[in-house]
Write an enzyme that holds these catalytic residues in place. Structure first.
Site, PDB file in Angstrom:
ATOM      1  N   GLU A   1     -11.026  -9.473   2.562  1.00 49.45           N
ATOM      2  CA  GLU A   1      -9.775  -9.110   3.240  1.00 49.45           C
ATOM      3  C   GLU A   1     -10.095  -8.992   4.716  1.00 49.45           C
ATOM      4  O   GLU A   1     -10.904  -8.145   5.115  1.00 49.45           O
ATOM      5  CB  GLU A   1      -9.222  -7.776   2.711  1.00 49.45           C
ATOM      6  CG  GLU A   1      -7.940  -7.372   3.459  1.00 49.45           C
ATOM      7  CD  GLU A   1      -7.308  -6.077   2.959  1.00 49.45           C
ATOM      8  OE1 GLU A   1      -7.502  -5.717   1.772  1.00 49.45           O
ATOM      9  OE2 GLU A   1      -6.613  -5.439   3.768  1.00 49.45           O
TER      10      GLU A   1
ATOM     11  N   GLY B   1       1.164  -1.408   4.282  1.00 50.36           N
ATOM     12  CA  GLY B   1       1.619  -0.087   3.866  1.00 50.36           C
ATOM     13  C   GLY B   1       2.510   0.606   4.871  1.00 50.36           C
ATOM     14  O   GLY B   1       3.714   0.775   4.660  1.00 50.36           O
TER      15      GLY B   1
ATOM     16  N   THR C   1      -8.267   3.517   8.213  1.00 54.85           N
ATOM     17  CA  THR C   1      -9.470   2.682   8.282  1.00 54.85           C
ATOM     18  C   THR C   1      -9.544   2.024   9.664  1.00 54.85           C
ATOM     19  O   THR C   1      -8.580   1.412  10.107  1.00 54.85           O
ATOM     20  CB  THR C   1      -9.420   1.605   7.179  1.00 54.85           C
ATOM     21  OG1 THR C   1      -9.013   2.226   5.972  1.00 54.85           O
ATOM     22  CG2 THR C   1     -10.771   0.956   6.989  1.00 54.85           C
TER      23      THR C   1
ATOM     24  N   HIS D   1      -5.553   3.595  -1.691  1.00 54.72           N
ATOM     25  CA  HIS D   1      -6.893   3.941  -1.207  1.00 54.72           C
ATOM     26  C   HIS D   1      -7.212   5.346  -1.714  1.00 54.72           C
ATOM     27  O   HIS D   1      -6.538   6.307  -1.331  1.00 54.72           O
ATOM     28  CB  HIS D   1      -6.892   3.904   0.334  1.00 54.72           C
ATOM     29  CG  HIS D   1      -8.233   4.115   0.959  1.00 54.72           C
ATOM     30  ND1 HIS D   1      -8.434   3.955   2.314  1.00 54.72           N
ATOM     31  CD2 HIS D   1      -9.432   4.461   0.442  1.00 54.72           C
ATOM     32  CE1 HIS D   1      -9.716   4.201   2.597  1.00 54.72           C
ATOM     33  NE2 HIS D   1     -10.335   4.519   1.475  1.00 54.72           N
TER      34      HIS D   1
ATOM     35  N   GLU E   1      -8.565   0.388  -2.987  1.00 57.14           N
ATOM     36  CA  GLU E   1      -9.463   0.420  -1.825  1.00 57.14           C
ATOM     37  C   GLU E   1     -10.371   1.631  -1.970  1.00 57.14           C
ATOM     38  O   GLU E   1      -9.895   2.725  -2.293  1.00 57.14           O
ATOM     39  CB  GLU E   1      -8.665   0.573  -0.530  1.00 57.14           C
ATOM     40  CG  GLU E   1      -7.747  -0.573  -0.236  1.00 57.14           C
ATOM     41  CD  GLU E   1      -6.884  -0.283   0.988  1.00 57.14           C
ATOM     42  OE1 GLU E   1      -7.001   0.793   1.598  1.00 57.14           O
ATOM     43  OE2 GLU E   1      -6.061  -1.133   1.305  1.00 57.14           O
TER      44      GLU E   1
ATOM     45  N   ASN F   1       0.856  -1.179   0.000  1.00 55.60           N
ATOM     46  CA  ASN F   1       0.000   0.000   0.000  1.00 55.60           C
ATOM     47  C   ASN F   1       0.902   1.243   0.000  1.00 55.60           C
ATOM     48  O   ASN F   1       1.677   1.461   0.939  1.00 55.60           O
ATOM     49  CB  ASN F   1      -0.897  -0.041   1.243  1.00 55.60           C
ATOM     50  CG  ASN F   1      -1.823   1.150   1.315  1.00 55.60           C
ATOM     51  OD1 ASN F   1      -1.412   2.281   1.103  1.00 55.60           O
ATOM     52  ND2 ASN F   1      -3.079   0.903   1.624  1.00 55.60           N
TER      53      ASN F   1
ATOM     54  N   ARG G   1      -9.329   8.101  -1.183  1.00 58.71           N
ATOM     55  CA  ARG G   1     -10.285   8.554  -0.164  1.00 58.71           C
ATOM     56  C   ARG G   1     -11.142   9.691  -0.676  1.00 58.71           C
ATOM     57  O   ARG G   1     -10.717  10.456  -1.535  1.00 58.71           O
ATOM     58  CB  ARG G   1      -9.531   9.026   1.089  1.00 58.71           C
ATOM     59  CG  ARG G   1      -9.075   7.897   1.969  1.00 58.71           C
ATOM     60  CD  ARG G   1      -8.448   8.438   3.252  1.00 58.71           C
ATOM     61  NE  ARG G   1      -8.297   7.380   4.210  1.00 58.71           N
ATOM     62  CZ  ARG G   1      -9.192   7.059   5.142  1.00 58.71           C
ATOM     63  NH1 ARG G   1     -10.310   7.754   5.256  1.00 58.71           N
ATOM     64  NH2 ARG G   1      -8.983   6.066   5.962  1.00 58.71           N
TER      65      ARG G   1
ATOM     66  N   HIS H   1       1.095   6.270   1.713  1.00 54.26           N
ATOM     67  CA  HIS H   1       1.865   7.239   2.499  1.00 54.26           C
ATOM     68  C   HIS H   1       3.056   7.833   1.744  1.00 54.26           C
ATOM     69  O   HIS H   1       3.651   8.794   2.204  1.00 54.26           O
ATOM     70  CB  HIS H   1       2.255   6.646   3.849  1.00 54.26           C
ATOM     71  CG  HIS H   1       1.032   6.394   4.681  1.00 54.26           C
ATOM     72  ND1 HIS H   1       0.053   7.357   4.849  1.00 54.26           N
ATOM     73  CD2 HIS H   1       0.583   5.295   5.328  1.00 54.26           C
ATOM     74  CE1 HIS H   1      -0.932   6.856   5.576  1.00 54.26           C
ATOM     75  NE2 HIS H   1      -0.635   5.609   5.877  1.00 54.26           N
TER      76      HIS H   1
ATOM     77  N   ARG I   1      -6.804  12.747   0.688  1.00 55.91           N
ATOM     78  CA  ARG I   1      -5.713  13.196   1.556  1.00 55.91           C
ATOM     79  C   ARG I   1      -4.358  12.652   1.112  1.00 55.91           C
ATOM     80  O   ARG I   1      -3.334  13.173   1.486  1.00 55.91           O
ATOM     81  CB  ARG I   1      -5.984  12.822   3.008  1.00 55.91           C
ATOM     82  CG  ARG I   1      -5.960  11.338   3.278  1.00 55.91           C
ATOM     83  CD  ARG I   1      -6.110  11.031   4.742  1.00 55.91           C
ATOM     84  NE  ARG I   1      -7.456  11.266   5.224  1.00 55.91           N
ATOM     85  CZ  ARG I   1      -7.949  10.681   6.327  1.00 55.91           C
ATOM     86  NH1 ARG I   1      -7.194   9.875   7.038  1.00 55.91           N
ATOM     87  NH2 ARG I   1      -9.187  10.911   6.707  1.00 55.91           N
TER      88      ARG I   1
ATOM     89  N   HIS J   1      -3.880  -4.682   7.532  1.00 59.64           N
ATOM     90  CA  HIS J   1      -4.001  -3.552   8.461  1.00 59.64           C
ATOM     91  C   HIS J   1      -3.147  -3.777   9.696  1.00 59.64           C
ATOM     92  O   HIS J   1      -3.339  -4.754  10.412  1.00 59.64           O
ATOM     93  CB  HIS J   1      -5.447  -3.255   8.874  1.00 59.64           C
ATOM     94  CG  HIS J   1      -5.612  -1.783   9.129  1.00 59.64           C
ATOM     95  ND1 HIS J   1      -5.247  -1.191  10.306  1.00 59.64           N
ATOM     96  CD2 HIS J   1      -6.016  -0.774   8.315  1.00 59.64           C
ATOM     97  CE1 HIS J   1      -5.443   0.109  10.216  1.00 59.64           C
ATOM     98  NE2 HIS J   1      -5.899   0.386   9.013  1.00 59.64           N
TER      99      HIS J   1
HETATM  100  N1  PXP Z   1      -5.965  -3.005   4.099  1.00 60.13           N
HETATM  101  C1  PXP Z   1      -6.885  -2.006   4.150  1.00 60.13           C
HETATM  102  C2  PXP Z   1      -8.288  -2.318   3.747  1.00 60.13           C
HETATM  103  C3  PXP Z   1      -6.536  -0.705   4.557  1.00 60.13           C
HETATM  104  O1  PXP Z   1      -7.469   0.256   4.593  1.00 60.13           O
HETATM  105  C4  PXP Z   1      -5.187  -0.446   4.880  1.00 60.13           C
HETATM  106  C5  PXP Z   1      -4.783   0.946   5.260  1.00 60.13           C
HETATM  107  O2  PXP Z   1      -5.018   1.807   4.216  1.00 60.13           O
HETATM  108  C6  PXP Z   1      -4.270  -1.494   4.790  1.00 60.13           C
HETATM  109  C7  PXP Z   1      -4.679  -2.773   4.424  1.00 60.13           C
HETATM  110  C8  PXP Z   1      -2.819  -1.295   5.117  1.00 60.13           C
HETATM  111  O3  PXP Z   1      -2.682  -1.011   6.468  1.00 60.13           O
HETATM  112  P1  PXP Z   1      -1.277  -0.560   7.029  1.00 60.13           P
HETATM  113  O4  PXP Z   1      -0.947   0.757   6.411  1.00 60.13           O
HETATM  114  O5  PXP Z   1      -1.514  -0.483   8.506  1.00 60.13           O
HETATM  115  O6  PXP Z   1      -0.287  -1.623   6.653  1.00 60.13           O
END
Ligand code: PXP
Length: 248
Positions: free
Chosen positions: A151, A215, A101, A43, A70, A7, A45, A10, A49, A193
């Site tokens: 997921e 991510g 999220t 993602h 996403e 992901n 959004r 960032h 952002r 996540h």
């Molecule tokens: N999966 C989903 C559905 C998410 O919303 C996110 C965060 O955007 C991630 C995975 C990745 O999470 P992390 O950045 O904590 O690794």
């Protein structure tokens, strides 16, 4: 074999902090794939952002592996997804005020809406995943809606991992049970996540696990070691989890 989708939101967060064009999420996507990632997750959004609409289209052009978008369950996002045509859409809940999220989508609580979105995407050849809690009711709802993937939200497991291992392992049991249930229901199993270099191995070992979306931990490590190394380190951990004999 479990694969990694990175992901890259960032990278765009850092870019947007100055309103300039660098660091470029497209460069990140290319480097992640060269370093062994099976695909790229972003993602889009509602408040834009981090990733912007132009990024989504450009990522479609450069990504060679899986492109996973996403998005919230809105008409605006549906139209953008149909135009971008990612390989996979992951439907997530979205609140403007949240930092990230915060939990899974309540598919069971809005089954008609989610089913409609899922069909609209799947009939255009886009795989649809639902980001849900490892919960029987939500797995059945995802199956009913016609989704191809789920997921599982690993945020609860990840949050407890360093502070309360017993609670983390209880949540891991829930993830394992939900994974078996989803697989039995014909759903492909993804997770993500809060996963990082300490807690990923146990999740990668969950039976039927296919894809991990990670991510923040990777982008954080990239600040010190570079993005390619950060991705490679994660890919290696996931691979070792698949072959426990090499590690134990
Ligand atoms: N999966 C989903 C559905 C998410 O919303 C996110 C965060 O955007 C991630 C995975 C990745 O999470 P992390 O950045 O904590 O690794």
């Amino acid at each position: 074999m479990v694969h990694l989708c990175v992901n890259i939101d960032h990278i765009a967060t850092v870019r947007n902090a100055r309103g300039e064009s660098e660091p470029d999420p497209l460069h990140a996507a290319v480097l992640c794939e060269l370093a062994g990632a099976a695909g790229i997750t972003f993602h889009l959004r509602e408040d834009r952002r981090h990733i912007m609409d132009e990024d989504a289209h450009a990522l479609r052009r450069v990504t060679k592996g899986i492109l996973n978008m996403e998005m919230a369950c809105t008409d605006e996002m549906l139209n953008i997804a149909l135009a971008v045509h990612p390989d996979q859409v992951t439907l997530v809940p979205e609140k403007r005020e949240e930092l990230t999220t915060e939990g899974g989508l309540d598919v069971a609580g809005q089954l008609a809406r989610v089913t409609e979105m899922t069909h609209a995407l799947m009939e255009k050849g886009i795989a649809v995943s639902h980001f849900i809690e490892p919960d029987e009711v939500q797995v059945h709802a995802a199956q009913k809606s016609g989704a191809s993937h789920v997921e599982f939200h690993t945020g609860v497991y990840a949050r407890h991992f360093d502070r309360n291992r017993q609670k983390a392992l209880q949540e891991l049991d829930r993830l394992q049970d939900a994974s078996s249930l989803a697989h039995g229901a014909g759903l492909v199993v993804n997770a993500g996540h809060g996963l990082n270099y300490r807690n990923v191995t146990r999740v990668a070992r969950i039976p039927f696990m296919t894809e991990l979306n990670i991510g923040h931990a990777i982008v954080g490590r990239a600040l010190f070691h570079g993005l390619e190394r950060a991705v490679r380190d994660m890919v290696d951990l996931i691979r070792q989890a698949d072959h426990p004999a090499e590690e134990d």
